[in-house]
Design a protein around this motif. Structure first.
Motif, mmCIF file in Angstrom:
data_model
loop_
_atom_site.group_PDB
_atom_site.id
_atom_site.type_symbol
_atom_site.label_atom_id
_atom_site.label_comp_id
_atom_site.label_asym_id
_atom_site.label_seq_id
_atom_site.Cartn_x
_atom_site.Cartn_y
_atom_site.Cartn_z
ATOM 1 N N ASP A 186 59.359 64.401 51.275
ATOM 2 C CA ASP A 186 58.994 65.689 51.879
ATOM 3 C C ASP A 186 59.388 66.881 51.016
ATOM 4 N N GLU A 187 59.806 66.613 49.769
ATOM 5 C CA GLU A 187 60.226 67.700 48.890
ATOM 6 C C GLU A 187 59.845 67.372 47.453
ATOM 7 N N VAL A 188 59.507 68.402 46.714
ATOM 8 C CA VAL A 188 59.229 68.265 45.293
ATOM 9 C C VAL A 188 60.056 69.322 44.560
ATOM 10 N N GLU A 189 60.491 68.977 43.362
ATOM 11 C CA GLU A 189 61.210 69.955 42.556
ATOM 12 C C GLU A 189 60.301 70.403 41.424
ATOM 13 N N LEU A 190 60.109 71.705 41.324
ATOM 14 C CA LEU A 190 59.290 72.282 40.265
ATOM 15 C C LEU A 190 60.201 72.806 39.161
ATOM 16 N N GLU A 191 59.912 72.420 37.936
ATOM 17 C CA GLU A 191 60.602 72.975 36.773
ATOM 18 C C GLU A 191 59.691 74.055 36.217
ATOM 19 N N ILE A 192 60.149 75.298 36.287
ATOM 20 C CA ILE A 192 59.307 76.440 35.924
ATOM 21 C C ILE A 192 59.888 77.146 34.704
ATOM 22 N N THR A 193 59.077 77.254 33.655
ATOM 23 C CA THR A 193 59.473 77.975 32.451
ATOM 24 C C THR A 193 58.658 79.257 32.377
ATOM 25 N N MET A 194 59.370 80.381 32.229
ATOM 26 C CA MET A 194 58.757 81.710 32.185
ATOM 27 C C MET A 194 59.070 82.351 30.839
ATOM 28 N N LYS A 195 58.075 83.024 30.251
ATOM 29 C CA LYS A 195 58.262 83.698 28.963
ATOM 30 C C LYS A 195 57.541 85.042 28.978
ATOM 31 N N ASP A 196 58.128 86.003 28.281
ATOM 32 C CA ASP A 196 57.456 87.288 28.080
ATOM 33 C C ASP A 196 58.121 88.000 26.907
ATOM 34 N N PRO A 204 62.127 89.519 23.563
ATOM 35 C CA PRO A 204 61.541 88.418 24.325
ATOM 36 C C PRO A 204 62.554 87.741 25.248
ATOM 37 N N ILE A 205 62.007 87.120 26.281
ATOM 38 C CA ILE A 205 62.828 86.362 27.216
ATOM 39 C C ILE A 205 62.139 85.036 27.492
ATOM 40 N N GLU A 206 62.947 84.005 27.675
ATOM 41 C CA GLU A 206 62.459 82.701 28.113
ATOM 42 C C GLU A 206 63.499 82.132 29.062
ATOM 43 N N LYS A 207 63.060 81.722 30.229
ATOM 44 C CA LYS A 207 63.970 81.218 31.258
ATOM 45 C C LYS A 207 63.330 80.020 31.945
ATOM 46 N N THR A 208 64.108 78.956 32.140
ATOM 47 C CA THR A 208 63.651 77.788 32.879
ATOM 48 C C THR A 208 64.534 77.608 34.105
ATOM 49 N N ILE A 209 63.885 77.445 35.257
ATOM 50 C CA ILE A 209 64.604 77.242 36.511
ATOM 51 C C ILE A 209 63.966 76.065 37.263
ATOM 52 N N ASN A 210 64.729 75.500 38.192
ATOM 53 C CA ASN A 210 64.223 74.449 39.073
ATOM 54 C C ASN A 210 64.214 74.976 40.492
ATOM 55 N N ILE A 211 63.087 74.773 41.183
ATOM 56 C CA ILE A 211 62.941 75.243 42.556
ATOM 57 C C ILE A 211 62.467 74.082 43.431
ATOM 58 N N PRO A 212 63.236 73.736 44.481
ATOM 59 C CA PRO A 212 62.758 72.720 45.415
ATOM 60 C C PRO A 212 61.740 73.329 46.379
ATOM 61 N N VAL A 213 60.687 72.564 46.691
ATOM 62 C CA VAL A 213 59.641 73.035 47.593
ATOM 63 C C VAL A 213 59.407 71.968 48.661
ATOM 64 N N TYR A 214 59.425 72.371 49.941
ATOM 65 C CA TYR A 214 59.158 71.460 51.046
ATOM 66 C C TYR A 214 57.664 71.159 51.091
ATOM 67 N N LEU A 215 57.318 69.904 51.396
ATOM 68 C CA LEU A 215 55.923 69.482 51.443
ATOM 69 C C LEU A 215 55.516 69.045 52.845
ATOM 70 N N GLU A 216 54.337 69.465 53.249
ATOM 71 C CA GLU A 216 53.713 68.958 54.467
ATOM 72 C C GLU A 216 53.018 67.641 54.105
ATOM 73 N N LYS A 217 52.657 66.833 55.094
ATOM 74 C CA LYS A 217 51.900 65.614 54.824
ATOM 75 C C LYS A 217 50.489 65.995 54.374
ATOM 76 N N GLY A 218 49.978 65.243 53.395
ATOM 77 C CA GLY A 218 48.662 65.535 52.849
ATOM 78 C C GLY A 218 48.748 66.379 51.587
ATOM 79 N N LEU A 219 47.676 67.079 51.287
ATOM 80 C CA LEU A 219 47.593 67.898 50.078
ATOM 81 C C LEU A 219 48.311 69.226 50.274
#
Length: 94
Positions: free
Chosen positions: A15-25, A53-68
């Motif tokens: 019921d959860e997924v972890e997203l690894e997000i890398t941001m740059k500017d 410049p900046i570059e940052k990587t973070i992990n964010i957990p996201v709750y999932l509903e059943k299905g897509l």
């Protein structure tokens, strides 16, 4: 701004997924939104003219509903420029 998102490994019925997000500017200010809700904000500028410049990587957990689950992600820089993407994660039903 540049945005890269990786979905960490998970069980298909989890019921959860972890997203690894890398941001740059090229300027040290970024805002990250998931479903239009502010999840992360960074302002590393020391002065008004601080342009580096900046570059940052973070992990964010996201709750999932059943299905897509379609997760909209928006990254905004200091000038208001946006990069938007949608991540699709499917949660099986048991």
């Amino acid at each position: 701004p540049e945005l890269e998102v990786k979905v960490e490994g998970r069980d298909p019925d989890s019921d959860e997924v972890e997203l690894e997000i890398t941001m740059k500017d090229n300027f040290p200010y970024l805002e990250l939104r998931l479903w239009e809700s502010l999840e992360y904000k960074i302002d590393d500028s020391k002065t008004i003219g601080d342009i580096r410049p900046i570059e940052k990587t973070i992990n964010i957990p996201v709750y999932l509903e059943k299905g897509l689950n379609v997760i909209p992600i928006t990254l905004t820089d200091f000038g208001g420029n946006q990069t938007t993407m949608e991540i699709e994660v499917y949660r099986t039903t048991k």
